[in-house]
Motif scaffolding. Structure first.
Motif, PDB file in Angstrom:
ATOM      1  N   UNK A 195      53.017  83.797  29.900  1.00 32.12           N
ATOM      2  CA  UNK A 195      53.952  84.016  28.792  1.00 32.12           C
ATOM      3  C   UNK A 195      53.653  83.103  27.604  1.00 32.12           C
ATOM      4  N   UNK A 196      53.185  81.897  27.878  1.00 32.91           N
ATOM      5  CA  UNK A 196      52.857  80.956  26.798  1.00 32.91           C
ATOM      6  C   UNK A 196      51.776  81.493  25.868  1.00 32.91           C
ATOM      7  N   UNK A 197      50.965  82.412  26.366  1.00 39.14           N
ATOM      8  CA  UNK A 197      49.817  82.879  25.591  1.00 39.14           C
ATOM      9  C   UNK A 197      49.956  84.321  25.090  1.00 39.14           C
ATOM     10  N   UNK A 198      51.115  84.953  25.336  1.00 37.91           N
ATOM     11  CA  UNK A 198      51.329  86.311  24.804  1.00 37.91           C
ATOM     12  C   UNK A 198      52.650  86.368  24.053  1.00 37.91           C
ATOM     13  N   UNK A 199      52.657  87.132  22.978  1.00 41.03           N
ATOM     14  CA  UNK A 199      53.880  87.234  22.166  1.00 41.03           C
ATOM     15  C   UNK A 199      54.914  88.141  22.806  1.00 41.03           C
ATOM     16  N   UNK A 200      54.440  89.218  23.486  1.00 46.69           N
ATOM     17  CA  UNK A 200      55.368  90.153  24.121  1.00 46.69           C
ATOM     18  C   UNK A 200      56.162  89.461  25.221  1.00 46.69           C
ATOM     19  N   UNK A 201      57.407  89.918  25.407  1.00 48.15           N
ATOM     20  CA  UNK A 201      58.238  89.385  26.486  1.00 48.15           C
ATOM     21  C   UNK A 201      57.782  90.007  27.807  1.00 48.15           C
ATOM     22  N   UNK A 202      57.311  89.190  28.748  1.00 49.98           N
ATOM     23  CA  UNK A 202      56.867  89.727  30.042  1.00 49.98           C
ATOM     24  C   UNK A 202      57.800  89.285  31.176  1.00 49.98           C
ATOM     25  N   UNK A 203      58.964  88.770  30.802  1.00 48.36           N
ATOM     26  CA  UNK A 203      59.886  88.224  31.817  1.00 48.36           C
ATOM     27  C   UNK A 203      60.379  89.298  32.784  1.00 48.36           C
ATOM     28  N   UNK A 204      60.454  90.555  32.313  1.00 44.10           N
ATOM     29  CA  UNK A 204      60.986  91.628  33.164  1.00 44.10           C
ATOM     30  C   UNK A 204      59.892  92.512  33.767  1.00 44.10           C
ATOM     31  N   UNK A 205      58.622  92.201  33.510  1.00 44.35           N
ATOM     32  CA  UNK A 205      57.545  93.051  34.040  1.00 44.35           C
ATOM     33  C   UNK A 205      57.558  93.036  35.554  1.00 44.35           C
ATOM     34  N   UNK A 206      57.425  94.212  36.146  1.00 46.54           N
ATOM     35  CA  UNK A 206      57.488  94.338  37.608  1.00 46.54           C
ATOM     36  C   UNK A 206      56.143  94.832  38.144  1.00 46.54           C
TER      37      UNK A 206
END
Length: 361
Positions: A159-170
């Protein structure tokens, strides 16, 4: 000998770092950097990273690519979206598994198949030999590098290296055209360790840069040794051992990736029959109750000393120290908690069937 092997983008890094490099399916790959136990622990408790650029990539494009892929593969390709990947199999007419793979829909009529390294050529030839569809099949493996960042801390690091929110990626979701440090990548969640984590498909030339980026962020480099102990603990099959051209997906408990109702596909008759009425053999997880580690092809015998199957995969769990594995046995013989014998170095060693996965996140 290493000079004859295929090399991934990180080969020079492996040599410089002193990793123990071996021949794996014709590729020069690290079996370990520090130790299998340490790398296994890093993935279970923090962050581990594998280079998996040896995996093959096959692109299928054209007006009838969906029809073509639905005929060639066991799962239902029509269920894919440009954010949803799929686990599937390429089978022979007997229902045996030529390869298990992950498929991505990159665009309308544009699909990427990620296949096992040792099977890339046979998969490509098998797909090319299927006639009657307006679809082009191309082996694009040389274009891609691939990293797998795995473990409880993997999501925060990526997450530190991507702008998109990946917190909910499954699991089995992916995002394409993601920017990581100036590199355009496919970011995917199809992990092979039983932990949270991501696969990063990048241009082959960007692999080393991204590898170093995540190492600097705290990921520990991991090799094939811990990859195998982790996947086995997670109850995941390895092609060439737990899945082969003589073992069907249904026998290997992977029947969820077989959709007989979608229409005609290679191996359908055998696989439909097995899904409806049961397969003649079953892959069962086991734990050894005495000293000893079971390895591939060791015999499984019942209490009357009859051969009832064989071990497909076996190891000692680095953290629990339990000896675990998979055995392919006659269907009637498999029963949870049943005890049986495995012939380990000419000696009968007691084991019992247990629930899988052996490790659950």
């Amino acid at each position: 000998m290493m000079s004859e092997l295929k090399k991934t983008p990180l080969y020079d890094y492996y040599v410089e770092s002193g990793a123990k490099v071996i021949d794996f399916s014709g590729w020069a790959l690290p079996v370990q950097f520090s130790s299998i136990r340490e790398e296994h622990r890093a993935v279970r408790e923090a962050i581990g990273m594998f280079e998996v650029s040896h995996m093959g990539e096959i692109r299928v494009t054209g007006r009838e690519s969906v029809e073509f892929l639905n005929y060639a593969l066991t799962n239902d390709v029509t269920k894919l979206t440009e954010e949803r990947a799929q686990y599937t199999m390429l089978c022979n007419e007997r229902g045996g598994v030529i390869d298990d793979l992950v498929i991505y829909k990159l665009d309308e009529d544009d699909y990427l198949l990620v296949v096992n390294a040792g099977n890339t050529d046979i998969d490509f030839e098998t797909l090319k030999a299927i006639d009657g569809f307006d679809a082009a099949v191309e082996n694009v493996s040389v274009d891609y590098g691939q990293l797998a960042v795995q473990g409880p801390g993997a999501r925060n690091l990526v997450q530190k290296h991507v702008e998109e929110d990946i917190s909910e990626m499954k699991m089995f979701r992916f995002k394409k055209d993601i920017d990581i440090d100036g590199s355009k990548v496919i970011l995917s969640q199809t992990g092979y360790t039983g932990e949270d984590g991501f696969e990063i498909y990048c241009a082959a030339g960007d692999t080393l840069k991204l590898w170093k980026l995540f190492l600097d962020g705290g990921a520990e480099p991991c090799g094939l040794g811990s990859r195998d102990t982790l996947r086995l603990e997670a109850g995941l099959p390895l092609h060439g051992q737990d899945l082969t051209e003589d073992i069907t997906p249904v026998e290997a408990n992977m029947g969820f990736a077989v959709k007989p109702d979608k229409g005609e596909f290679v191996g359908r008759d055998v696989l439909r029959e097995q899904k409806e009425n049961g397969a003649p053999r079953k892959l069962g997880g086991f734990e050894i109750l005495e000293r000893g580690i079971a390895r591939t092809d060791y015999e499984v015998r019942d209490s009357d000393d009859n051969r009832v199957g064989y071990v497909t995969s076996g190891t000692q769990s680095p953290l629990t120290k339990k000896s675990i594995g998979f055995a392919l046995v006659d269907k009637e013989f498999h029963e949870l908690d049943k005890e049986f014998n495995i012939i380990v170095r000419n000696k009968e060693v007691k084991a019992k069937f247990v629930k899988t996965p052996f490790h659950k996140n």
